[in-house]
Scaffold this motif. Structure first.
Motif, PDB file in Angstrom:
ATOM      1  N   ASN A 215      41.640  84.599  61.256  1.00 55.42           N
ATOM      2  CA  ASN A 215      40.396  83.823  61.211  1.00 55.42           C
ATOM      3  C   ASN A 215      40.488  82.712  60.165  1.00 55.42           C
ATOM      4  O   ASN A 215      40.046  81.582  60.404  1.00 55.42           O
ATOM      5  CB  ASN A 215      39.209  84.737  60.894  1.00 55.42           C
ATOM      6  N   ALA A 216      41.064  83.022  59.019  1.00 53.89           N
ATOM      7  CA  ALA A 216      41.180  82.017  57.953  1.00 53.89           C
ATOM      8  C   ALA A 216      42.081  80.860  58.390  1.00 53.89           C
ATOM      9  O   ALA A 216      41.778  79.686  58.126  1.00 53.89           O
ATOM     10  CB  ALA A 216      41.723  82.668  56.682  1.00 53.89           C
ATOM     11  N   GLU A 217      43.185  81.174  59.054  1.00 52.08           N
ATOM     12  CA  GLU A 217      44.104  80.127  59.517  1.00 52.08           C
ATOM     13  C   GLU A 217      43.449  79.260  60.595  1.00 52.08           C
ATOM     14  O   GLU A 217      43.615  78.036  60.609  1.00 52.08           O
ATOM     15  CB  GLU A 217      45.388  80.755  60.059  1.00 52.08           C
ATOM     16  N   ILE A 218      42.695  79.907  61.492  1.00 47.64           N
ATOM     17  CA  ILE A 218      41.984  79.139  62.532  1.00 47.64           C
ATOM     18  C   ILE A 218      40.934  78.249  61.883  1.00 47.64           C
ATOM     19  O   ILE A 218      40.801  77.066  62.232  1.00 47.64           O
ATOM     20  CB  ILE A 218      41.337  80.091  63.564  1.00 47.64           C
ATOM     21  N   ALA A 219      40.216  78.799  60.923  1.00 47.48           N
ATOM     22  CA  ALA A 219      39.179  78.029  60.229  1.00 47.48           C
ATOM     23  C   ALA A 219      39.775  76.808  59.541  1.00 47.48           C
ATOM     24  O   ALA A 219      39.225  75.703  59.622  1.00 47.48           O
ATOM     25  CB  ALA A 219      38.467  78.923  59.208  1.00 47.48           C
ATOM     26  N   GLU A 220      40.906  77.002  58.893  1.00 44.42           N
ATOM     27  CA  GLU A 220      41.557  75.881  58.204  1.00 44.42           C
ATOM     28  C   GLU A 220      42.010  74.821  59.198  1.00 44.42           C
ATOM     29  O   GLU A 220      41.797  73.623  58.997  1.00 44.42           O
ATOM     30  CB  GLU A 220      42.754  76.399  57.410  1.00 44.42           C
ATOM     31  N   ARG A 221      42.600  75.252  60.313  1.00 44.87           N
ATOM     32  CA  ARG A 221      43.110  74.300  61.304  1.00 44.87           C
ATOM     33  C   ARG A 221      41.988  73.500  61.950  1.00 44.87           C
ATOM     34  O   ARG A 221      42.147  72.324  62.257  1.00 44.87           O
ATOM     35  CB  ARG A 221      43.898  75.055  62.375  1.00 44.87           C
ATOM     36  N   LEU A 222      40.822  74.152  62.159  1.00 43.65           N
ATOM     37  CA  LEU A 222      39.717  73.484  62.845  1.00 43.65           C
ATOM     38  C   LEU A 222      38.673  72.911  61.888  1.00 43.65           C
ATOM     39  O   LEU A 222      37.637  72.407  62.339  1.00 43.65           O
ATOM     40  CB  LEU A 222      39.041  74.460  63.817  1.00 43.65           C
ATOM     41  N   SER A 223      38.925  73.043  60.604  1.00 45.62           N
ATOM     42  CA  SER A 223      37.981  72.565  59.577  1.00 45.62           C
ATOM     43  C   SER A 223      36.605  73.209  59.736  1.00 45.62           C
ATOM     44  O   SER A 223      35.570  72.543  59.720  1.00 45.62           O
ATOM     45  CB  SER A 223      37.858  71.034  59.614  1.00 45.62           C
ATOM     46  N   LEU A 224      36.611  74.515  59.922  1.00 48.53           N
ATOM     47  CA  LEU A 224      35.379  75.298  60.022  1.00 48.53           C
ATOM     48  C   LEU A 224      35.445  76.430  59.010  1.00 48.53           C
ATOM     49  O   LEU A 224      36.503  76.733  58.457  1.00 48.53           O
ATOM     50  CB  LEU A 224      35.222  75.874  61.434  1.00 48.53           C
ATOM     51  N   SER A 225      34.334  77.105  58.804  1.00 46.33           N
ATOM     52  CA  SER A 225      34.343  78.236  57.871  1.00 46.33           C
ATOM     53  C   SER A 225      34.847  79.489  58.593  1.00 46.33           C
ATOM     54  O   SER A 225      34.684  79.623  59.812  1.00 46.33           O
ATOM     55  CB  SER A 225      32.940  78.484  57.321  1.00 46.33           C
ATOM     56  N   PRO A 226      35.472  80.423  57.856  1.00 48.41           N
ATOM     57  CA  PRO A 226      35.917  81.683  58.468  1.00 48.41           C
ATOM     58  C   PRO A 226      34.758  82.451  59.114  1.00 48.41           C
ATOM     59  O   PRO A 226      34.932  83.112  60.132  1.00 48.41           O
ATOM     60  CB  PRO A 226      36.519  82.467  57.301  1.00 48.41           C
ATOM     61  N   HIS A 227      33.567  82.322  58.512  1.00 49.93           N
ATOM     62  CA  HIS A 227      32.394  82.995  59.081  1.00 49.93           C
ATOM     63  C   HIS A 227      32.073  82.419  60.476  1.00 49.93           C
ATOM     64  O   HIS A 227      31.727  83.159  61.397  1.00 49.93           O
ATOM     65  CB  HIS A 227      31.185  82.857  58.152  1.00 49.93           C
ATOM     66  N   THR A 228      32.181  81.114  60.629  1.00 50.37           N
ATOM     67  CA  THR A 228      31.929  80.471  61.930  1.00 50.37           C
ATOM     68  C   THR A 228      32.947  80.953  62.963  1.00 50.37           C
ATOM     69  O   THR A 228      32.585  81.235  64.105  1.00 50.37           O
ATOM     70  CB  THR A 228      31.973  78.938  61.783  1.00 50.37           C
ATOM     71  N   ILE A 229      34.188  81.075  62.555  1.00 51.57           N
ATOM     72  CA  ILE A 229      35.240  81.561  63.461  1.00 51.57           C
ATOM     73  C   ILE A 229      34.921  82.991  63.885  1.00 51.57           C
ATOM     74  O   ILE A 229      35.000  83.341  65.065  1.00 51.57           O
ATOM     75  CB  ILE A 229      36.633  81.482  62.789  1.00 51.57           C
ATOM     76  N   LYS A 230      34.554  83.812  62.917  1.00 53.67           N
ATOM     77  CA  LYS A 230      34.211  85.209  63.215  1.00 53.67           C
ATOM     78  C   LYS A 230      33.048  85.284  64.200  1.00 53.67           C
ATOM     79  O   LYS A 230      33.062  86.081  65.132  1.00 53.67           O
ATOM     80  CB  LYS A 230      33.858  85.937  61.916  1.00 53.67           C
ATOM     81  N   SER A 231      32.072  84.423  64.027  1.00 49.40           N
ATOM     82  CA  SER A 231      30.916  84.382  64.924  1.00 49.40           C
ATOM     83  C   SER A 231      31.328  83.964  66.339  1.00 49.40           C
ATOM     84  O   SER A 231      30.898  84.568  67.331  1.00 49.40           O
ATOM     85  CB  SER A 231      29.870  83.415  64.361  1.00 49.40           C
ATOM     86  N   HIS A 232      32.169  82.941  66.437  1.00 47.73           N
ATOM     87  CA  HIS A 232      32.656  82.501  67.749  1.00 47.73           C
ATOM     88  C   HIS A 232      33.448  83.618  68.441  1.00 47.73           C
ATOM     89  O   HIS A 232      33.273  83.853  69.643  1.00 47.73           O
ATOM     90  CB  HIS A 232      33.540  81.251  67.615  1.00 47.73           C
ATOM     91  N   ILE A 233      34.294  84.282  67.680  1.00 51.79           N
ATOM     92  CA  ILE A 233      35.094  85.362  68.266  1.00 51.79           C
ATOM     93  C   ILE A 233      34.195  86.490  68.748  1.00 51.79           C
ATOM     94  O   ILE A 233      34.378  87.027  69.845  1.00 51.79           O
ATOM     95  CB  ILE A 233      36.180  85.849  67.279  1.00 51.79           C
ATOM     96  N   HIS A 234      33.208  86.843  67.953  1.00 55.19           N
ATOM     97  CA  HIS A 234      32.259  87.883  68.368  1.00 55.19           C
ATOM     98  C   HIS A 234      31.576  87.493  69.690  1.00 55.19           C
ATOM     99  O   HIS A 234      31.470  88.308  70.609  1.00 55.19           O
ATOM    100  CB  HIS A 234      31.213  88.114  67.266  1.00 55.19           C
ATOM    101  N   ASN A 235      31.136  86.260  69.793  1.00 52.26           N
ATOM    102  CA  ASN A 235      30.445  85.797  71.004  1.00 52.26           C
ATOM    103  C   ASN A 235      31.360  85.797  72.225  1.00 52.26           C
ATOM    104  O   ASN A 235      30.965  86.224  73.310  1.00 52.26           O
ATOM    105  CB  ASN A 235      29.867  84.395  70.789  1.00 52.26           C
ATOM    106  N   LEU A 236      32.578  85.315  72.063  1.00 52.96           N
ATOM    107  CA  LEU A 236      33.459  85.250  73.234  1.00 52.96           C
ATOM    108  C   LEU A 236      33.907  86.647  73.671  1.00 52.96           C
ATOM    109  O   LEU A 236      34.084  86.891  74.863  1.00 52.96           O
ATOM    110  CB  LEU A 236      34.630  84.296  73.003  1.00 52.96           C
ATOM    111  N   LEU A 237      34.090  87.573  72.730  1.00 49.53           N
ATOM    112  CA  LEU A 237      34.428  88.950  73.121  1.00 49.53           C
ATOM    113  C   LEU A 237      33.306  89.550  73.956  1.00 49.53           C
ATOM    114  O   LEU A 237      33.547  90.226  74.959  1.00 49.53           O
ATOM    115  CB  LEU A 237      34.681  89.822  71.881  1.00 49.53           C
ATOM    116  N   ARG A 238      32.075  89.313  73.540  1.00 46.92           N
ATOM    117  CA  ARG A 238      30.922  89.812  74.291  1.00 46.92           C
ATOM    118  C   ARG A 238      30.878  89.190  75.686  1.00 46.92           C
ATOM    119  O   ARG A 238      30.656  89.885  76.676  1.00 46.92           O
ATOM    120  CB  ARG A 238      29.640  89.495  73.518  1.00 46.92           C
ATOM    121  N   LYS A 239      31.131  87.902  75.782  1.00 47.98           N
ATOM    122  CA  LYS A 239      31.073  87.210  77.071  1.00 47.98           C
ATOM    123  C   LYS A 239      32.101  87.726  78.071  1.00 47.98           C
ATOM    124  O   LYS A 239      31.813  87.827  79.259  1.00 47.98           O
ATOM    125  CB  LYS A 239      31.276  85.700  76.884  1.00 47.98           C
TER     126      LYS A 239
END
Length: 193
Positions: free
Chosen positions: A145-169
């Motif tokens: 999550n931290a590496e994805i956040a750094e690459r996309l210029s987002l916070s790790p919390h935002t990445i975690k939230s996106h991952i949670h949402n897509l897993l549910r979907k």
């Protein structure tokens, strides 16, 4: 010879025997392929030659080999494992000649499960946002999550939230499963970096 004797006399069917390695030249109402001593690749080559000629059933086959062949050749209409009884064989052949399919229960359940997953994944592809697809693609490459956040210029919390949402979907239990399912079943060209 068993088929000629048993099906010809017992079931009043006209049975012709053909060499395993040659596609039958005459028109048939049903083609039974004895998979007893054949390798999966040999069977696959034969099935390629037989596709669309007549309903095809595999006889005297083991479950793993049947699964592999059905994955590659979804047009196979019947499967009779090597332990099938004569009654089971006759009933199945009757069903195939009537235009139906005859697959062992566990194999049918497996195929239905695959269909349901593919449908759910196809629907989820449309519902995932571009950002979720992008994150899932990166997660599928093994990034944290931290590496994805750094690459996309987002916070790790935002990445975690996106991952949670897509897993549910998509109904996956974790990000590795989600990446595997979507990468193996869907065309992700539009989200590859």
């Amino acid at each position: 010879m068993f088929f000629r004797h048993f099906l010809g006399e017992q079931a009043q069917l006209n049975v012709r025997l053909a060499d395993f390695r040659q596609a039958p030249e005459a028109r048939a109402d049903l083609i039974l392929v004895d998979a007893g001593q054949a390798q999966t690749e040999e069977l696959s080559d034969l099935i390629d030659q037989l596709d669309e000629r007549a309903p095809l059933a595999l006889v005297n086959i083991v479950p793993q080999q049947a699964e592999e062949l059905l994955d590659k050749h979804p047009g196979i209409r019947g499967v009779f494992y090597s332990h099938a009884t004569r009654e089971h064989l006759l009933k199945g052949i009757g069903m195939l000649l009537a235009g139906g399919d005859w697959l062992p229960r566990l194999l049918m359940e497996r195929l239905l499960g695959q269909l349901r997953r593919m449908r759910r994944l196809a629907e989820s592809k449309a519902t995932l946002t571009l950002r979720e697809r992008e994150i899932l693609t990166l997660a599928g490459k093994g990034l944290s999550n931290a590496e994805i956040a750094e690459r996309l210029s987002l916070s790790p919390h935002t990445i975690k939230s996106h991952i949670h949402n897509l897993l549910r979907k998509i109904g996956a239990s974790n990000r590795a499963e989600a990446a595997y399912l979507l990468r193996s079943r869907l065309d992700w060209d539009e989200c590859r970096a």
